[in-house]
Write a protein that holds these residues in place. Structure first.
Motif, PDB file in Angstrom:
ATOM      1  N   GLN B  78     -22.232  -4.728   5.793  1.00 46.73           N
ATOM      2  CA  GLN B  78     -20.926  -5.339   5.581  1.00 46.73           C
ATOM      3  C   GLN B  78     -19.909  -4.380   4.948  1.00 46.73           C
ATOM      4  O   GLN B  78     -18.807  -4.201   5.449  1.00 46.73           O
ATOM      5  CB  GLN B  78     -21.117  -6.556   4.698  1.00 46.73           C
ATOM      6  N   SER B  79     -20.311  -3.768   3.856  1.00 45.51           N
ATOM      7  CA  SER B  79     -19.343  -2.950   3.133  1.00 45.51           C
ATOM      8  C   SER B  79     -18.877  -1.760   3.961  1.00 45.51           C
ATOM      9  O   SER B  79     -17.705  -1.395   3.945  1.00 45.51           O
ATOM     10  CB  SER B  79     -19.963  -2.463   1.825  1.00 45.51           C
ATOM     11  N   GLU B  80     -19.791  -1.197   4.730  1.00 46.68           N
ATOM     12  CA  GLU B  80     -19.413  -0.037   5.548  1.00 46.68           C
ATOM     13  C   GLU B  80     -18.423  -0.442   6.646  1.00 46.68           C
ATOM     14  O   GLU B  80     -17.417   0.226   6.882  1.00 46.68           O
ATOM     15  CB  GLU B  80     -20.672   0.558   6.180  1.00 46.68           C
ATOM     16  N   GLN B  81     -18.713  -1.570   7.283  1.00 45.22           N
ATOM     17  CA  GLN B  81     -17.834  -2.052   8.346  1.00 45.22           C
ATOM     18  C   GLN B  81     -16.435  -2.337   7.801  1.00 45.22           C
ATOM     19  O   GLN B  81     -15.440  -1.989   8.408  1.00 45.22           O
ATOM     20  CB  GLN B  81     -18.402  -3.349   8.943  1.00 45.22           C
ATOM     21  N   GLN B  82     -16.413  -3.011   6.638  1.00 38.98           N
ATOM     22  CA  GLN B  82     -15.119  -3.409   6.094  1.00 38.98           C
ATOM     23  C   GLN B  82     -14.280  -2.206   5.691  1.00 38.98           C
ATOM     24  O   GLN B  82     -13.063  -2.229   5.801  1.00 38.98           O
ATOM     25  CB  GLN B  82     -15.329  -4.315   4.886  1.00 38.98           C
ATOM     26  N   SER B  83     -14.993  -1.187   5.247  1.00 41.83           N
ATOM     27  CA  SER B  83     -14.240  -0.001   4.851  1.00 41.83           C
ATOM     28  C   SER B  83     -13.567   0.645   6.048  1.00 41.83           C
ATOM     29  O   SER B  83     -12.576   1.341   5.907  1.00 41.83           O
ATOM     30  CB  SER B  83     -15.168   0.999   4.157  1.00 41.83           C
ATOM     31  N   LYS B  84     -14.140   0.383   7.246  1.00 38.63           N
ATOM     32  CA  LYS B  84     -13.534   0.962   8.453  1.00 38.63           C
ATOM     33  C   LYS B  84     -12.391   0.096   8.983  1.00 38.63           C
ATOM     34  O   LYS B  84     -11.631   0.514   9.842  1.00 38.63           O
ATOM     35  CB  LYS B  84     -14.602   1.080   9.549  1.00 38.63           C
ATOM     36  N   THR B  85     -12.344  -1.153   8.522  1.00 34.94           N
ATOM     37  CA  THR B  85     -11.341  -2.062   9.053  1.00 34.94           C
ATOM     38  C   THR B  85     -10.081  -1.996   8.215  1.00 34.94           C
ATOM     39  O   THR B  85     -10.134  -1.984   6.992  1.00 34.94           O
ATOM     40  CB  THR B  85     -11.886  -3.503   9.047  1.00 34.94           C
ATOM     41  N   ARG B  86      -8.971  -1.992   8.900  1.00 37.22           N
ATOM     42  CA  ARG B  86      -7.687  -1.886   8.207  1.00 37.22           C
ATOM     43  C   ARG B  86      -7.440  -3.160   7.395  1.00 37.22           C
ATOM     44  O   ARG B  86      -7.741  -4.269   7.828  1.00 37.22           O
ATOM     45  CB  ARG B  86      -6.649  -1.688   9.302  1.00 37.22           C
ATOM     46  N   LYS B  87      -6.891  -2.969   6.199  1.00 39.76           N
ATOM     47  CA  LYS B  87      -6.670  -4.098   5.290  1.00 39.76           C
ATOM     48  C   LYS B  87      -5.347  -4.824   5.583  1.00 39.76           C
ATOM     49  O   LYS B  87      -5.250  -6.028   5.491  1.00 39.76           O
ATOM     50  CB  LYS B  87      -6.645  -3.596   3.838  1.00 39.76           C
ATOM     51  N   LYS B  88      -4.316  -4.056   5.918  1.00 41.90           N
ATOM     52  CA  LYS B  88      -2.983  -4.651   6.098  1.00 41.90           C
ATOM     53  C   LYS B  88      -2.915  -5.399   7.419  1.00 41.90           C
ATOM     54  O   LYS B  88      -3.305  -4.844   8.459  1.00 41.90           O
ATOM     55  CB  LYS B  88      -1.940  -3.535   6.077  1.00 41.90           C
ATOM     56  N   PRO B  89      -2.447  -6.640   7.406  1.00 38.88           N
ATOM     57  CA  PRO B  89      -2.402  -7.384   8.677  1.00 38.88           C
ATOM     58  C   PRO B  89      -1.356  -6.821   9.648  1.00 38.88           C
ATOM     59  O   PRO B  89      -0.285  -6.393   9.216  1.00 38.88           O
ATOM     60  CB  PRO B  89      -2.034  -8.805   8.241  1.00 38.88           C
ATOM     61  N   TYR B  90      -1.706  -6.828  10.925  1.00 37.53           N
ATOM     62  CA  TYR B  90      -0.729  -6.421  11.940  1.00 37.53           C
ATOM     63  C   TYR B  90       0.353  -7.504  12.073  1.00 37.53           C
ATOM     64  O   TYR B  90       1.515  -7.217  12.247  1.00 37.53           O
ATOM     65  CB  TYR B  90      -1.406  -6.238  13.298  1.00 37.53           C
ATOM     66  N   PHE B  91      -0.129  -8.751  12.022  1.00 42.75           N
ATOM     67  CA  PHE B  91       0.822  -9.859  12.143  1.00 42.75           C
ATOM     68  C   PHE B  91       0.767 -10.690  10.869  1.00 42.75           C
ATOM     69  O   PHE B  91      -0.328 -11.046  10.430  1.00 42.75           O
ATOM     70  CB  PHE B  91       0.466 -10.740  13.344  1.00 42.75           C
ATOM     71  N   PRO B  92       1.859 -10.987  10.227  1.00 39.50           N
ATOM     72  CA  PRO B  92       3.228 -10.737  10.698  1.00 39.50           C
ATOM     73  C   PRO B  92       3.805  -9.390  10.245  1.00 39.50           C
ATOM     74  O   PRO B  92       4.925  -9.076  10.596  1.00 39.50           O
ATOM     75  CB  PRO B  92       4.002 -11.876  10.040  1.00 39.50           C
ATOM     76  N   ASP B  93       3.041  -8.603   9.462  1.00 42.80           N
ATOM     77  CA  ASP B  93       3.649  -7.427   8.839  1.00 42.80           C
ATOM     78  C   ASP B  93       4.305  -6.462   9.829  1.00 42.80           C
ATOM     79  O   ASP B  93       5.418  -5.999   9.603  1.00 42.80           O
ATOM     80  CB  ASP B  93       2.599  -6.683   8.009  1.00 42.80           C
ATOM     81  N   CYS B  94       3.568  -6.123  10.902  1.00 47.23           N
ATOM     82  CA  CYS B  94       4.103  -5.102  11.821  1.00 47.23           C
ATOM     83  C   CYS B  94       4.996  -5.699  12.904  1.00 47.23           C
ATOM     84  O   CYS B  94       5.510  -4.973  13.755  1.00 47.23           O
ATOM     85  CB  CYS B  94       2.966  -4.297  12.436  1.00 47.23           C
ATOM     86  N   ALA B  95       5.156  -7.017  12.900  1.00 41.12           N
ATOM     87  CA  ALA B  95       6.108  -7.647  13.829  1.00 41.12           C
ATOM     88  C   ALA B  95       7.459  -7.735  13.124  1.00 41.12           C
ATOM     89  O   ALA B  95       7.593  -7.357  11.966  1.00 41.12           O
ATOM     90  CB  ALA B  95       5.601  -9.027  14.222  1.00 41.12           C
ATOM     91  N   GLY B  96       8.447  -8.212  13.856  1.00 39.40           N
ATOM     92  CA  GLY B  96       9.748  -8.474  13.240  1.00 39.40           C
ATOM     93  C   GLY B  96      10.474  -7.229  12.777  1.00 39.40           C
ATOM     94  O   GLY B  96      10.154  -6.105  13.166  1.00 39.40           O
ATOM     95  N   LEU B  97      11.462  -7.467  11.913  1.00 39.00           N
ATOM     96  CA  LEU B  97      12.316  -6.380  11.448  1.00 39.00           C
ATOM     97  C   LEU B  97      11.543  -5.434  10.529  1.00 39.00           C
ATOM     98  O   LEU B  97      11.736  -4.224  10.577  1.00 39.00           O
ATOM     99  CB  LEU B  97      13.524  -6.973  10.718  1.00 39.00           C
ATOM    100  N   GLY B  98      10.689  -6.011   9.689  1.00 33.83           N
ATOM    101  CA  GLY B  98       9.707  -5.238   8.935  1.00 33.83           C
ATOM    102  C   GLY B  98      10.230  -4.295   7.882  1.00 33.83           C
ATOM    103  O   GLY B  98       9.585  -3.291   7.586  1.00 33.83           O
ATOM    104  N   LEU B  99      11.401  -4.585   7.310  1.00 32.61           N
ATOM    105  CA  LEU B  99      11.955  -3.655   6.327  1.00 32.61           C
ATOM    106  C   LEU B  99      11.425  -3.879   4.918  1.00 32.61           C
ATOM    107  O   LEU B  99      11.609  -3.042   4.047  1.00 32.61           O
ATOM    108  CB  LEU B  99      13.491  -3.750   6.323  1.00 32.61           C
ATOM    109  N   ASP B 100      10.783  -5.022   4.705  1.00 30.51           N
ATOM    110  CA  ASP B 100      10.231  -5.310   3.389  1.00 30.51           C
ATOM    111  C   ASP B 100       9.176  -4.259   3.050  1.00 30.51           C
ATOM    112  O   ASP B 100       8.237  -4.035   3.810  1.00 30.51           O
ATOM    113  CB  ASP B 100       9.595  -6.705   3.418  1.00 30.51           C
ATOM    114  N   GLN B 101       9.321  -3.631   1.872  1.00 29.30           N
ATOM    115  CA  GLN B 101       8.435  -2.510   1.550  1.00 29.30           C
ATOM    116  C   GLN B 101       6.973  -2.938   1.412  1.00 29.30           C
ATOM    117  O   GLN B 101       6.064  -2.206   1.767  1.00 29.30           O
ATOM    118  CB  GLN B 101       8.904  -1.850   0.253  1.00 29.30           C
ATOM    119  N   LYS B 102       6.740  -4.173   0.881  1.00 34.77           N
ATOM    120  CA  LYS B 102       5.363  -4.627   0.682  1.00 34.77           C
ATOM    121  C   LYS B 102       4.787  -5.270   1.934  1.00 34.77           C
ATOM    122  O   LYS B 102       3.655  -5.002   2.337  1.00 34.77           O
ATOM    123  CB  LYS B 102       5.317  -5.635  -0.471  1.00 34.77           C
TER     124      LYS B 102
END
Lengths: 301, 386
Positions: B78-102
């Protein structure tokens, strides 16, 4: 030392946005393509195409510098299809009338306001907030663009394509043929101006031929000098105020642009269409201008 | 390797499509749709397409990420797999205007969304990226019109030019069809003589067979395949009947015909207390009708020639390999296609509008063997009687 002059005509395959000073909420476009904008698009395309064939990374600086050294670019002006030809519309200031657009063959002229109505439209847009699937507050925007179709002022005619016409001067040395071939084969299509990710600014070359009669937008050009030189009472590019005469009328503009991540500010310049003013008792010779590396015109005499 | 490549997309409207112009037109309908300012033909702006593609691609990768997270939690490593998986969500973060720094765009050089669709620099931050994919406006290629002989899909030389076809000789105020007719044909309310253009069979056999018959399978794999079978699921018999019902008209008539046959709906709010219409709440809106065929292009740049915040672009494709060609950029963008089929594009999505099925996604020049046709015919040919 000599230059060869080629005329090229580009057809708009999508609306074109060449940004200039906004008017309130409206992001306005220019009605012509400055040489610097065209140089940037040519540099990008040549560098990437060459990298494609060599397998390396694009050498933007090398290609850009070479184009600056070996070519001179005119501004591109809107061109109307007439029979099998394309006739450019040139900006010109007239006393008491302001800015006019005159057909290259001098058969028609219209006021700037009217000409803009022929060619321009606006595109509105807004961002959608993915959290709510509704409009993001404060993101409504409106961009002015040159449309790819126009009636060209004809009330009962069919709509016709909008093209842009101009000249490229290629230095006539050992590299001439190679550079000409590269331009011919690798830049058949360009992406110019802003918002290209929304499909804007795609232009396709319709025509590219050497012009041997030495006539540049209806005025004579001397191709045997360090830079191509023209005699004209009006400027068909931005012209430096420092080198121009005080006896000019038209409009000034502060040219700014991004260069390698830095905002680059030029001096005040006369805008295309600005004219030289002559007293009645003065010589009838029109002033002489050289077309510089950056496409700006510099007054010589 | 090319610096960029164009990929033609052909989509068919499964519902009426309403991309609002944001204004009203007095005397016609309240909510108008976006049109070309000169031809007056409705279109979908490239900016609308870009936004929709971005959102749906982000949704796809977020679903994929969630799936990997779940699989990782069930795994012994589990821990090894999770370390390979990106933490930040693609949606909704990478959708939209996306100017919010966080919570805005991640701006990572390995993010398929931020690299393909670009991102703006946030306030006080350095550098933006224009994105590897550009979306042209979607234009009408074939427009369904009711006639007394059933629906016909009307097109014009200007519309066919978008798929690389030069058409000449469509000059008369007439409708050009595969076979001439003694009788006139109504396209909506417009009654036109019928001219024969046997070249239409060429368009049908060569061009449309290429676009539909050898097309892209709009499945979740999002692969570009010019040798596959057409994806006709969800597009019943109507799909196959389009090429047999083509009608060609001059450019000057095309706009009139399209605008006279748009779908116009009228809606009103119902007061829940009275069950009657709310006073002053009546409104009408227009839309491109169902079965309209649209065409647009995705212009994909070569990722090798760009850097994101000074780093090379290193996006891993589904199934392995790097996103290192324009074609693979298009494959990432095409992840949106299955979502467009259900979530749609434009407004009024909750009122049964907007779904589009992409039936072709590929090289505009692949397999094309004709590039011009001539419909010039003797003036006397064709019907003159209604």
């Amino acid at each position: 030392m000599s230059w060869k002059m080629y005329r090229w005509v580009w057809r708009l395959e999508a609306p074109l946005y060449i940004g200039t000073t906004p008017a309130g909420q409206l992001n306005r476009t220019r009605l012509y393509v400055p040489a610097r904008t065209l140089w940037g698009a040519l540099t990008a395309e040549l560098a990437r195409k060459k990298a494609s064939s060599s397998g390396g990374s694009p050498n933007y600086k090398g290609e850009g510098d070479k184009l600056r050294e070996k070519t001179r670019l005119s501004y591109l002006f809107p061109a109307q299809p007439v029979d099998q030809d394309w006739i450019a519309w040139i900006p010109i200031y007239e006393f008491g009338k302001g800015l006019l657009w005159r057909r290259e063959d001098r058969s028609r002229e219209v006021k700037d306001r009217e000409f803009r109505r022929w060619l321009l439209t606006t595109r509105m847009g807004t961002a959608i907030d993915p959290n709510s699937d509704t409009v993001s507050e404060g993101t409504l925007r409106e961009n002015e663009v040159v449309n790819q179709w126009s009636f060209w002022g004809e009330k009962h005619g069919d709509f016709l394509p909008v093209l842009f016409s101009g000249y490229i001067f290629i230095f006539n040395d050992d590299d001439h043929d190679t550079l000409k071939r590269e331009l011919e084969t690798k830049t058949k299509e360009l992406f110019i101006g802003g918002d290209t990710r929304y499909g804007l600014g795609r232009v396709r070359r319709e025509y590219f031929e050497e012009i041997k009669d030495g006539i540049f937008f209806g005025i004579p050009v001397d191709l045997q000098k360090n830079n191509p030189e023209v005699r004209s009472d009006s400027v068909l590019a931005h012209a430096s105020i420092a080198t121009a005469t005080s006896k000019m009328y038209g409009a000034w503009e502060m040219l700014v642009g991004w260069d390698n991540g830095e905002l680059k500010k030029n001096d005040l310049v006369w805008v295309p269409g600005s004219r030289f003013y002559k007293e009645r008792n003065e010589s009838k010779d029109e002033p002489k201008w050289s077309i510089e590396k950056d496409g700006l015109w510099k007054k010589l005499s | 390797m090319t610096s960029y490549q164009k990929f033609l997309q052909v989509g068919i409207a499964l519902d009426p499509i309403h991309v609002g112009a944001g204004g009203a037109h007095i005397g016609r309908v309240d909510l108008t749709i976006v049109r070309d300012p000169v031809t007056r033909i409705p279109k979908i702006p490239g900016s609308s397409l870009a936004g929709v593609y971005r959102t749906y691609v982000a949704m796809h990768y977020e679903e994929d990420r969630q799936l990997k997270l779940q699989q990782g939690q069930q795994s012994e490593q589990q821990s090894e797999q999770q370390s390979k998986t990106r933490k930040k969500p693609y949606f909704p973060d990478c959708a939209g205007l996306g100017l919010d720094q966080k919570n805005g765009h991640c701006r990572y050089p390995n993010c398929p969304v931020c690299t393909v669709f670009g991102f703006a620099a946030g306030a006080g931050q350095e550098g933006g990226f224009a994105g590897l994919a550009a979306f042209t406006d979607a234009h009408v290629l074939l427009f369904p019109v009711p006639t007394r002989e059933g629906p016909k899909w009307v097109t014009s030389p200007m519309a066919l030019r978008q798929i690389g076809l030069k058409v000449q000789g469509v000059d008369d105020n007439a409708v050009y069809m595969e076979k001439s007719s003694y009788y006139k044909l109504n396209l909506g309310w417009l009654l036109l003589p019928v001219r024969e253009c046997d070249q239409i069979s060429k368009i049908k056999k060569k061009r449309f067979r290429n676009l539909w018959g050898l097309g892209y399978t709009s499945d979740t794999s999002g692969t570009l395949d010019t040798s596959g079978t057409p994806d006709t699921s969800g597009i019943p018999d109507i799909f196959s009947c389009i090429p047999n019902n083509l009608a060609l008209v001059p450019d000057r008539l095309f706009s009139h015909i399209v605008n006279s046959n748009l779908e116009v709906r009228t809606s009103v709010s119902i007061n829940p207390e009275t069950g009657a219409a709310e006073e002053g709440a009546l409104f009408s809106y227009e839309a491109l009708p169902r079965w309209t065929v649209l065409v647009w292009e995705i212009i994909c740049k070569n990722p090798k020639y760009f850097k994101v915040r000074g780093q090379d672009i290193q996006v891993t494709m589904d199934g392995g390999g790097e996103m290192d060609t324009p074609k693979k950029v298009c494959q990432v963008a095409a992840k949106a296609h299955p979502y467009m089929e259900y979530l749609g594009i434009g407004g009024m999505g909750t009122r049964g509008m907007g779904r589009v099925k992409v039936v072709y996604s590929g090289d505009p020049d692949s397999g094309q063997s004709i590039d011009s046709i001539d419909c010039t015919s003797p003036p006397s040919q064709g019907g003159d009687r209604s």
